[in-house]
Design a protein around this motif. Sequence first.
Motif, PDB file in Angstrom:
ATOM      1  N   ASP A 179      52.932  60.615  13.218  1.00 41.60           N
ATOM      2  CA  ASP A 179      52.957  61.111  14.597  1.00 41.60           C
ATOM      3  C   ASP A 179      54.397  61.316  15.056  1.00 41.60           C
ATOM      4  N   GLU A 180      54.842  62.545  15.054  1.00 39.55           N
ATOM      5  CA  GLU A 180      56.198  62.921  15.460  1.00 39.55           C
ATOM      6  C   GLU A 180      57.236  61.920  14.971  1.00 39.55           C
ATOM      7  N   PRO A 181      57.347  61.731  13.660  1.00 39.39           N
ATOM      8  CA  PRO A 181      58.215  60.655  13.176  1.00 39.39           C
ATOM      9  C   PRO A 181      59.690  60.867  13.489  1.00 39.39           C
ATOM     10  N   PRO A 183      51.571  71.751  22.178  1.00 43.04           N
ATOM     11  CA  PRO A 183      52.355  71.396  23.351  1.00 43.04           C
ATOM     12  C   PRO A 183      52.232  69.905  23.673  1.00 43.04           C
ATOM     13  N   SER A 184      53.202  69.401  24.420  1.00 42.26           N
ATOM     14  CA  SER A 184      53.179  67.997  24.814  1.00 42.26           C
ATOM     15  C   SER A 184      51.958  67.737  25.699  1.00 42.26           C
ATOM     16  N   GLY A 185      51.297  66.640  25.441  1.00 44.38           N
ATOM     17  CA  GLY A 185      50.133  66.287  26.251  1.00 44.38           C
ATOM     18  C   GLY A 185      48.870  67.019  25.852  1.00 44.38           C
ATOM     19  N   SER A 186      48.907  67.751  24.736  1.00 45.83           N
ATOM     20  CA  SER A 186      47.727  68.519  24.358  1.00 45.83           C
ATOM     21  C   SER A 186      46.667  67.639  23.693  1.00 45.83           C
ATOM     22  N   GLY A 187      47.029  66.464  23.263  1.00 50.72           N
ATOM     23  CA  GLY A 187      46.032  65.570  22.676  1.00 50.72           C
ATOM     24  C   GLY A 187      46.240  65.293  21.201  1.00 50.72           C
ATOM     25  N   LYS A 188      47.467  65.472  20.730  1.00 47.00           N
ATOM     26  CA  LYS A 188      47.748  65.270  19.305  1.00 47.00           C
ATOM     27  C   LYS A 188      47.644  63.789  18.926  1.00 47.00           C
ATOM     28  N   SER A 189      48.281  62.946  19.727  1.00 51.03           N
ATOM     29  CA  SER A 189      48.195  61.509  19.420  1.00 51.03           C
ATOM     30  C   SER A 189      46.749  61.034  19.550  1.00 51.03           C
ATOM     31  N   THR A 190      46.054  61.566  20.550  1.00 52.81           N
ATOM     32  CA  THR A 190      44.647  61.204  20.721  1.00 52.81           C
ATOM     33  C   THR A 190      43.862  61.559  19.460  1.00 52.81           C
ATOM     34  N   LEU A 191      44.157  62.725  18.898  1.00 52.30           N
ATOM     35  CA  LEU A 191      43.491  63.139  17.657  1.00 52.30           C
ATOM     36  C   LEU A 191      43.700  62.099  16.552  1.00 52.30           C
ATOM     37  N   ASP A 220      46.808  74.351  24.376  1.00 52.95           N
ATOM     38  CA  ASP A 220      47.062  73.380  25.435  1.00 52.95           C
ATOM     39  C   ASP A 220      45.760  72.627  25.721  1.00 52.95           C
ATOM     40  N   ARG A 221      45.851  71.540  26.489  1.00 53.46           N
ATOM     41  CA  ARG A 221      44.683  70.720  26.748  1.00 53.46           C
ATOM     42  C   ARG A 221      43.571  71.529  27.435  1.00 53.46           C
ATOM     43  N   PRO A 222      42.322  71.404  27.053  1.00 55.76           N
ATOM     44  CA  PRO A 222      41.796  70.642  25.917  1.00 55.76           C
ATOM     45  C   PRO A 222      42.106  71.319  24.582  1.00 55.76           C
ATOM     46  N   THR A 243      54.158  67.461  14.980  1.00 58.74           N
ATOM     47  CA  THR A 243      55.532  67.746  15.407  1.00 58.74           C
ATOM     48  C   THR A 243      55.554  68.748  16.558  1.00 58.74           C
ATOM     49  N   HIS A 244      56.676  68.781  17.261  1.00 59.09           N
ATOM     50  CA  HIS A 244      56.898  69.776  18.315  1.00 59.09           C
ATOM     51  C   HIS A 244      57.739  70.921  17.783  1.00 59.09           C
ATOM     52  N   ASN A 245      58.304  70.688  16.591  1.00 51.56           N
ATOM     53  CA  ASN A 245      59.387  71.516  16.119  1.00 51.56           C
ATOM     54  C   ASN A 245      58.893  72.514  15.068  1.00 51.56           C
TER      55      ASN A 245
HETATM   56  N1  LIG Z   1      43.602  55.992  26.777  1.00 53.74           N
HETATM   57  C1  LIG Z   1      43.673  57.075  27.580  1.00 53.74           C
HETATM   58  N2  LIG Z   1      43.011  57.095  28.760  1.00 53.74           N
HETATM   59  C2  LIG Z   1      43.064  58.184  29.565  1.00 53.74           C
HETATM   60  N3  LIG Z   1      43.752  59.292  29.284  1.00 53.74           N
HETATM   61  C3  LIG Z   1      44.450  59.348  28.126  1.00 53.74           C
HETATM   62  C4  LIG Z   1      44.441  58.234  27.216  1.00 53.74           C
HETATM   63  N4  LIG Z   1      45.221  58.554  26.150  1.00 53.74           N
HETATM   64  C5  LIG Z   1      45.688  59.798  26.389  1.00 53.74           C
HETATM   65  N5  LIG Z   1      45.215  60.283  27.561  1.00 53.74           N
HETATM   66  C6  LIG Z   1      45.483  61.610  28.106  1.00 53.74           C
HETATM   67  O1  LIG Z   1      45.162  62.567  27.131  1.00 53.74           O
HETATM   68  C7  LIG Z   1      46.096  63.613  27.106  1.00 53.74           C
HETATM   69  C8  LIG Z   1      46.653  63.805  25.715  1.00 53.74           C
HETATM   70  O2  LIG Z   1      47.480  62.721  25.347  1.00 53.74           O
HETATM   71  P1  LIG Z   1      48.168  62.589  23.927  1.00 53.74           P
HETATM   72  O3  LIG Z   1      48.993  61.366  23.937  1.00 53.74           O
HETATM   73  O4  LIG Z   1      47.143  62.707  22.879  1.00 53.74           O
HETATM   74  O5  LIG Z   1      49.095  63.880  23.910  1.00 53.74           O
HETATM   75  P2  LIG Z   1      50.139  64.337  22.812  1.00 53.74           P
HETATM   76  O6  LIG Z   1      49.725  65.701  22.388  1.00 53.74           O
HETATM   77  O7  LIG Z   1      50.275  63.319  21.761  1.00 53.74           O
HETATM   78  O8  LIG Z   1      51.460  64.435  23.656  1.00 53.74           O
HETATM   79  P3  LIG Z   1      52.979  64.209  23.172  1.00 53.74           P
HETATM   80  O9  LIG Z   1      53.316  65.418  22.370  1.00 53.74           O
HETATM   81  O10 LIG Z   1      53.737  64.170  24.447  1.00 53.74           O
HETATM   82  O11 LIG Z   1      53.033  62.946  22.403  1.00 53.74           O
HETATM   83  C9  LIG Z   1      47.177  63.270  28.131  1.00 53.74           C
HETATM   84  O12 LIG Z   1      46.943  64.032  29.287  1.00 53.74           O
HETATM   85  C10 LIG Z   1      46.959  61.807  28.408  1.00 53.74           C
HETATM   86  O13 LIG Z   1      47.237  61.530  29.758  1.00 53.74           O
END
Ligand SMILES: Nc1ncnc2c1ncn2[C@@H]1O[C@H](COP(=O)(O)OP(=O)(O)OP(=O)(O)O)[C@@H](O)[C@H]1O
Lengths: 257, 247
Positions: free
Chosen positions: B154-156, B39-47, B205-207, B187-189
């Motif tokens: 990342d979601e290209p 899901p969006s905001g789950s932390g994929k980009s963070t990973l 979902d997060r975490p 991806t979301h798809n």
């Molecule tokens: N540098 C940061 N500092 C604080 N919080 C952050 C930081 N980077 C991301 N977050 C939080 O971590 C959570 C996950 O963000 P992330 O960008 O990894 O989600 P995502 O799965 O890639 O979402 P999307 O699918 O929308 O791209 C979000 O709630 C975001 O607000």
Amino acid sequence: MKTYASKGWRPTAVLLLLLVIWESSSRFLAIQEWLFPAPTTIIREGINGWSQYAPHLLSTIQLTLIGFAIGTLIGLAVAVILHLIPSLREAVYPLLILSQNIPIIVLAPLLVLWFGFGVLPKLIIIILVCFFPITVAAMDGFRQTNREYIHYMKMAGATRSQLFRKLEWPHAMPSIFSGLKISATYSVMGAVISEWLGASEGIGVYMTLASSSFRTDRVFVAIFLIMILSLSFFFIITQVEKRMIRYQTEGERDANG
Amino acid sequence: MPMAKLEIQDVSKTFDGTSVLDHLTFQLKDKEFVSILGPSGSGKSTLFHVIGGLLSPDSGDIVMDGSSITGQRGKISYMPQSPSLLPWRTVLENVLLGSEIQGKTDREQALRMIEKSGLSGYEHTYPEQLSGGMKQRVSFIRSLLSPQPVICLDEPFSALDEFTRHDMQKWLLSIWEEHQRSILFITHNIEEALFLSDRIIVLSDRPAHVQKEFTVPFSRPRDPSLVLTEPFLTCKKQIYKEIRKLS
Ligand SMILES: Nc1ncnc2c1ncn2[C@@H]1O[C@H](COP(=O)(O)OP(=O)(O)OP(=O)(O)O)[C@@H](O)[C@H]1O
Ligand SMILES: [Mg+2]
């Protein structure tokens, strides 16, 4: 050229109209020549007096170019150093901004006192007026680098120096050129003012001599020379910018202008 | 079992007290294509930022070829969510950037790749003159030309319209089948994940933790008509159900 023809005719027409009004009022109201000379008198002096003011003009151009070059180098160096050493930036940047509340010109007598009437105090004045816009513009350019580009570069393993050379520096280019354009105009002004303080040659000197002998036409010639100098300087930098920054569209360039 | 190319071992990450990654563990084998669905905001980009060394995990390890690369940058090749092409570099100069940073560029190979991607004639064009799909292609070529063996995407295609997206998926597969590299693909798809990958990891979902792992049963090379077949739709439903559980 086409856009110039379509956009440029209005201001040109206004300018011509003003000149006509000026000329005719000088003639019909019989205003004294030493008080307010007619455009034709000024033009005549501008053409006939060439051999008189040419050395002065050359001297001012030289002074301006040298001052501008040194000011640019120092300005860029300060910007790069402050940008690369954040702790130094935090310590110095506020002071730098504060220092700009002192009009540099009021420091001029002090500089003359310390360094005499030679070329050094004049260069210092020009350097002081033109270094600041460049430093601020360059630092803004470095700092506004897109976060996404920075992320990419870091993930790709870029070192600090690669990050600066391949990303921050080219990113700041348009901003640096905006700073250069401001400084170019300032440096002409700085040169003339520094010449007023005491010099043997230069447009500033020519102007002082002309006004003390009530040669108002020559004062006007000097004013126009300074304007032409500033404009040509600005124009040259715009041309260099166009050569160096090819990727921008016209619209973006205008927005940055 | 062959040694994993990349291992995510028990990785956790917290931002200001909110846990974003929660004891995440999974592997990527050599020359494998794995999609991460979440899901969006789950932390994929963070990973990805943790894998790429941009962020340090609070605990856990990133292991490549058996040795830890936790916190080290430049170990993976990365294609960000937005193309992030440098506007002052031409297409050719942009695709060379990743390898330039690593110290060795191959102009000839880059030109060949640009040509194969249907971008010939655009080598010396600036990114601004390209369409969205073309920019993504350039960005992908850039990550492909980088020397690292693992590519993280990342979601290209999420910003592209449906038509361009399908073209790009086909194109990506054809290129990947030729230059087999290990790929992690966010991806979301669901359909995109199924069509492209060998394995799909569904994040909660997060975490984020690994909710479920699917192995995609379709053989390669894959034809676009695959997405309309019965087995494909069955798989799609299965994954869809798993995602419904999350909300
Ligand atoms: N540098 C940061 N500092 C604080 N919080 C952050 C930081 N980077 C991301 N977050 C939080 O971590 C959570 C996950 O963000 P992330 O960008 O990894 O989600 P995502 O799965 O890639 O979402 P999307 O699918 O929308 O791209 C979000 O709630 C975001 O607000
Ligand atoms: Mg994301």
